[in-house]
Design an enzyme around this catalytic site. Structure first.
Site, PDB file in Angstrom:
ATOM      1  N   ASN A 210       0.842  -1.184   0.000  1.00  0.00           N
ATOM      2  CA  ASN A 210       0.000   0.000   0.000  1.00  0.00           C
ATOM      3  C   ASN A 210       0.880   1.239   0.000  1.00  0.00           C
ATOM      4  O   ASN A 210       2.105   1.153  -0.076  1.00  0.00           O
ATOM      5  CB  ASN A 210      -0.957  -0.013   1.200  1.00  0.00           C
ATOM      6  CG  ASN A 210      -0.221  -0.121   2.515  1.00  0.00           C
ATOM      7  OD1 ASN A 210       0.602   0.715   2.855  1.00  0.00           O
ATOM      8  ND2 ASN A 210      -0.499  -1.188   3.266  1.00  0.00           N
ATOM      9  N   LYS A 289       9.374 -15.883 -11.616  1.00  0.00           N
ATOM     10  CA  LYS A 289       8.557 -14.781 -12.085  1.00  0.00           C
ATOM     11  C   LYS A 289       7.404 -15.289 -12.948  1.00  0.00           C
ATOM     12  O   LYS A 289       7.597 -16.075 -13.863  1.00  0.00           O
ATOM     13  CB  LYS A 289       9.413 -13.801 -12.880  1.00  0.00           C
ATOM     14  CG  LYS A 289       8.626 -12.627 -13.438  1.00  0.00           C
ATOM     15  CD  LYS A 289       9.503 -11.720 -14.295  1.00  0.00           C
ATOM     16  CE  LYS A 289       8.668 -10.624 -14.929  1.00  0.00           C
ATOM     17  NZ  LYS A 289       9.483  -9.756 -15.811  1.00  0.00           N
ATOM     18  N   PRO A 305      -2.409 -12.048   9.775  1.00  0.00           N
ATOM     19  CA  PRO A 305      -2.716 -11.884  11.205  1.00  0.00           C
ATOM     20  C   PRO A 305      -3.093 -10.442  11.510  1.00  0.00           C
ATOM     21  O   PRO A 305      -2.586  -9.503  10.883  1.00  0.00           O
ATOM     22  CB  PRO A 305      -1.407 -12.278  11.892  1.00  0.00           C
ATOM     23  CG  PRO A 305      -0.340 -12.105  10.854  1.00  0.00           C
ATOM     24  CD  PRO A 305      -1.003 -12.461   9.559  1.00  0.00           C
ATOM     25  N   PHE A 323      -4.352   2.766  14.711  1.00  0.00           N
ATOM     26  CA  PHE A 323      -4.590   3.784  13.687  1.00  0.00           C
ATOM     27  C   PHE A 323      -5.640   3.259  12.717  1.00  0.00           C
ATOM     28  O   PHE A 323      -5.720   2.051  12.463  1.00  0.00           O
ATOM     29  CB  PHE A 323      -3.308   4.106  12.925  1.00  0.00           C
ATOM     30  CG  PHE A 323      -2.506   5.231  13.528  1.00  0.00           C
ATOM     31  CD1 PHE A 323      -2.314   6.418  12.853  1.00  0.00           C
ATOM     32  CD2 PHE A 323      -1.941   5.087  14.787  1.00  0.00           C
ATOM     33  CE1 PHE A 323      -1.587   7.454  13.408  1.00  0.00           C
ATOM     34  CE2 PHE A 323      -1.204   6.110  15.357  1.00  0.00           C
ATOM     35  CZ  PHE A 323      -1.028   7.299  14.656  1.00  0.00           C
TER      36      PHE A 323
END
Length: 405
Positions: A210, A289, A305, A323
């Site tokens: 992310n 790959k 987890p 958060f």
């Protein structure tokens, strides 16, 4: 009464465009009740004249190493003995380099060599100068000697570049000085904090991740350390320097982060989950790959987890802070997460292009805890981290007192 009342602070000023912030810092220190004297290098005087600081402080400004007006012409010895704290803001790369090898060829460096008072440095320089290995070696050498490094912050610089190297804002430095004289709100407290993203490999080349840069987590680790905490920072893949005095453990995947956290929980008083941990990982990782052959490819994922929930659900959990990065209904979703995971405090923010969050130097947070909350407006992450660290310390002590009553 302010923690700074009657404290003797020598404000050292070296050359750099951030000198203008030093004038505001001087005013803030005086308003907080401190007694402040100012020593300027020759380079500092090319940006701001001593008259500016003299007008603000009402005192003569010290600029010369051998001052005939000083006792025995040794003003550096007088000031070295007088100060309870020496704060150099801004401190340039050149001055840090000279301090690191013990030079004393001007007034301010001689004061630093002659004093037994704590010395705090607020760096201000171009990002490449800060990241240069020579500067980082000097930082490590100075830290090892016990000097305090406050900053730098990240953001747009006078040269037009963006990155680490900005001097902390005067308000943030005032908080640092106050915490220093208050003895550190988290002295003796162990904090384990996660920061950055995780990478979940698909094959040897690709991964799921992310946009978290780790900036907020690293800033918070530094802020908690400044409050006196022992900080262990478990970091995903980020391009950030380790905050001074912080122990860093580098990981890549969510499972590696979970293992590192679990190994550090013994004796942990506060856990802060800032990291944006990937919720899912590929069920199978290709050993080679994957070639581009099919028009559509299906990737099967499995849950990672939940590190935050696992820590909060421990038999004797630490004070737990989470958060929540949301794109809508920020407060509602954050409160739902806080209750579901049974955490003590949650910091939520809206991650949208114009509103801070990922990959930016500014952020705003909504803080929620049982029976209360607070909104922190948009500001630099370094300043936001100082505000959040203070709130974490306050809520941690409130819970501790309640448990002991």
């Amino acid at each position: 009464m302010s923690a700074l009342a009657n404290q003797k602070i020598l404000l050292g000023v070296t050359g750099g465009i951030a000198v203008y912030k030093s004038a505001m810092l001087l005013r803030a220190l005086l308003e907080a009740g401190a007694e402040v004297r100012v020593a300027m290098t020759a380079a500092a005087q090319t940006f701001v004249t001593p008259l500016t600081f003299q007008a603000l402080s009402g005192r003569p400004i010290h600029t010369e190493l051998l001052d005939p007006a000083a006792e025995a012409a040794m003003g550096h010895i007088e000031l070295a003995r007088w100060a309870d704290l020496i704060l150099i803001a801004p401190v340039s790369a050149d001055f840090m380099a000279r301090l690191s090898v013990g030079m004393a060829n001007d007034l301010l460096s001689a004061i630093c060599l002659a004093t037994t008072a704590p010395i705090a440095l607020a760096p201000a320089m171009n990002r490449q100068m800060w990241l240069n290995p020579a500067t980082q070696e000097n930082v490590q050498r100075l830290t090892a000697r016990g000097l305090l490094i406050w900053g730098p912050a990240e953001g747009v610089q006078a040269c037009g570049e963006s990155g680490p190297g900005r001097m902390l804002e005067p308000e943030a430095l005032l908080d640092q000085v106050s915490a220093h004289f208050a003895g550190g709100a988290l002295a003796g407290v162990k904090v384990v904090l996660t920061a950055g993203s995780t990478r979940e490999p698909i094959d040897p080349v690709r991964f799921i991740s992310n946009r978290s840069s780790g900036k907020m987590g690293f800033a918070l680790a530094a802020a908690l350390r400044r409050l006196g905490a022992e900080v262990v920072l478990v970091a995903g893949p980020v391009a950030l320097a380790t905050p001074a005095g912080v122990q860093r453990i580098d990981v890549e995947t969510a499972q590696e982060m979970q293992l590192a956290v679990s190994e550090q929980l013994a004796g942990c008083d506060i856990f802060v989950g800032v990291a944006a941990v990937a919720d899912y990982r590929p069920r199978e990782i290709a050993q080679q790959k994957i070639k581009k052959q099919q028009t559509v490819m299906t990737l099967e994922l499995e849950r990672n987890p939940d590190i935050l929930a696992d820590v909060a659900a421990a038999e004797d959990p630490p004070f737990t802070v989470g958060f929540a990065a949301e794109t809508q209904n920020v407060k509602a979703y954050a409160e739902e997460k806080r209750r579901a995971k049974r955490i003590d405090l949650i910091a939520a923010n809206r991650v949208a292009a114009a509103e801070g969050g990922f990959e930016r130097d500014e952020n705003a947070l909504t803080l929620l805890w049982e029976g209360g909350g607070e909104s922190l407006p948009m500001m630099l992450k370094s300043e936001l981290a100082a505000r959040l660290a203070a709130r974490i310390a306050e809520r941690y002590h409130a819970r501790t007192q309640q448990e002991n009553s």
